[in-house]
Write a protein that holds these residues in place. Sequence first.
Motif, mmCIF file in Angstrom:
data_model
loop_
_atom_site.group_PDB
_atom_site.id
_atom_site.type_symbol
_atom_site.label_atom_id
_atom_site.label_comp_id
_atom_site.label_asym_id
_atom_site.label_seq_id
_atom_site.Cartn_x
_atom_site.Cartn_y
_atom_site.Cartn_z
ATOM 1 N N LEU A 171 0.826 -1.201 0.000
ATOM 2 C CA LEU A 171 0.000 0.000 0.000
ATOM 3 C C LEU A 171 0.867 1.262 0.000
ATOM 4 O O LEU A 171 0.584 2.213 -0.739
ATOM 5 C CB LEU A 171 -0.935 0.005 1.216
ATOM 6 C CG LEU A 171 -1.845 1.217 1.341
ATOM 7 C CD1 LEU A 171 -2.821 1.272 0.160
ATOM 8 C CD2 LEU A 171 -2.591 1.175 2.653
ATOM 9 N N ALA A 172 1.924 1.273 0.792
ATOM 10 C CA ALA A 172 2.819 2.429 0.827
ATOM 11 C C ALA A 172 3.482 2.643 -0.535
ATOM 12 O O ALA A 172 3.600 3.783 -1.002
ATOM 13 C CB ALA A 172 3.876 2.243 1.910
ATOM 14 N N ALA A 173 3.899 1.558 -1.171
ATOM 15 C CA ALA A 173 4.526 1.681 -2.488
ATOM 16 C C ALA A 173 3.526 2.200 -3.520
ATOM 17 O O ALA A 173 3.878 3.019 -4.377
ATOM 18 C CB ALA A 173 5.085 0.335 -2.924
ATOM 19 N N LEU A 174 2.292 1.751 -3.443
ATOM 20 C CA LEU A 174 1.264 2.212 -4.379
ATOM 21 C C LEU A 174 0.993 3.707 -4.197
ATOM 22 O O LEU A 174 0.965 4.471 -5.176
ATOM 23 C CB LEU A 174 -0.022 1.413 -4.170
ATOM 24 C CG LEU A 174 -1.219 1.842 -5.014
ATOM 25 C CD1 LEU A 174 -0.948 1.547 -6.480
ATOM 26 C CD2 LEU A 174 -2.466 1.135 -4.548
ATOM 27 N N ILE A 175 0.823 4.143 -2.965
ATOM 28 C CA ILE A 175 0.571 5.564 -2.700
ATOM 29 C C ILE A 175 1.779 6.400 -3.112
ATOM 30 O O ILE A 175 1.637 7.471 -3.711
ATOM 31 C CB ILE A 175 0.210 5.764 -1.215
ATOM 32 C CG1 ILE A 175 -1.148 5.125 -0.927
ATOM 33 C CG2 ILE A 175 0.207 7.238 -0.847
ATOM 34 C CD1 ILE A 175 -1.507 5.084 0.532
ATOM 35 N N TRP A 176 2.968 5.888 -2.831
ATOM 36 C CA TRP A 176 4.199 6.594 -3.185
ATOM 37 C C TRP A 176 4.311 6.768 -4.698
ATOM 38 O O TRP A 176 4.584 7.845 -5.200
ATOM 39 C CB TRP A 176 5.372 5.816 -2.632
ATOM 40 C CG TRP A 176 6.731 6.433 -2.762
ATOM 41 C CD1 TRP A 176 7.040 7.671 -3.247
ATOM 42 C CD2 TRP A 176 7.939 5.833 -2.379
ATOM 43 N NE1 TRP A 176 8.382 7.856 -3.195
ATOM 44 C CE2 TRP A 176 8.957 6.756 -2.661
ATOM 45 C CE3 TRP A 176 8.267 4.605 -1.817
ATOM 46 C CZ2 TRP A 176 10.303 6.475 -2.399
ATOM 47 C CZ3 TRP A 176 9.598 4.334 -1.554
ATOM 48 C CH2 TRP A 176 10.600 5.265 -1.843
ATOM 49 N N GLN A 177 4.058 5.696 -5.420
ATOM 50 C CA GLN A 177 4.157 5.755 -6.876
ATOM 51 C C GLN A 177 3.075 6.667 -7.476
ATOM 52 O O GLN A 177 3.356 7.425 -8.389
ATOM 53 C CB GLN A 177 4.026 4.354 -7.468
ATOM 54 C CG GLN A 177 4.220 4.301 -8.973
ATOM 55 C CD GLN A 177 5.635 4.681 -9.398
ATOM 56 O OE1 GLN A 177 6.609 4.360 -8.727
ATOM 57 N NE2 GLN A 177 5.748 5.381 -10.495
ATOM 58 N N LEU A 178 1.862 6.602 -6.935
ATOM 59 C CA LEU A 178 0.797 7.455 -7.451
ATOM 60 C C LEU A 178 1.036 8.929 -7.147
ATOM 61 O O LEU A 178 0.634 9.795 -7.919
ATOM 62 C CB LEU A 178 -0.550 7.014 -6.882
ATOM 63 C CG LEU A 178 -1.086 5.692 -7.424
ATOM 64 C CD1 LEU A 178 -2.370 5.307 -6.688
ATOM 65 C CD2 LEU A 178 -1.325 5.763 -8.912
ATOM 66 N N SER A 179 1.700 9.219 -6.037
ATOM 67 C CA SER A 179 1.948 10.617 -5.692
ATOM 68 C C SER A 179 3.083 11.215 -6.507
ATOM 69 O O SER A 179 3.187 12.441 -6.617
ATOM 70 C CB SER A 179 2.240 10.752 -4.202
ATOM 71 O OG SER A 179 3.479 10.146 -3.890
#
Length: 82
Positions: A72-80
């Motif tokens: 989840l952290a990687a997904l949010i990081w990549q989307l941001s």
Amino acid sequence: MSLPMIVGLVGAGVVAFGVLALWLILRPVDPDAQPPTDEASMKWHLDPRVDSLFRELWRFVATTAVGASAILAALIWQLSTT
């Protein structure tokens, strides 16, 4: 390969490890074993084997949760960043 992708892949590996470990712990040792009788199951909370099983289950559920959090952290990081 970007850093968020690496974090996501590591998280996915941790989740896969946790699920595999849960499967290995929960599968029956003897598939022909009969369930415990009512008399024996009345005192399951006093059985050290049950206590050990709950501790192992908690450890692997926590491991799986850490892996899912990394995904989840990687997904949010990549989307941001895009």
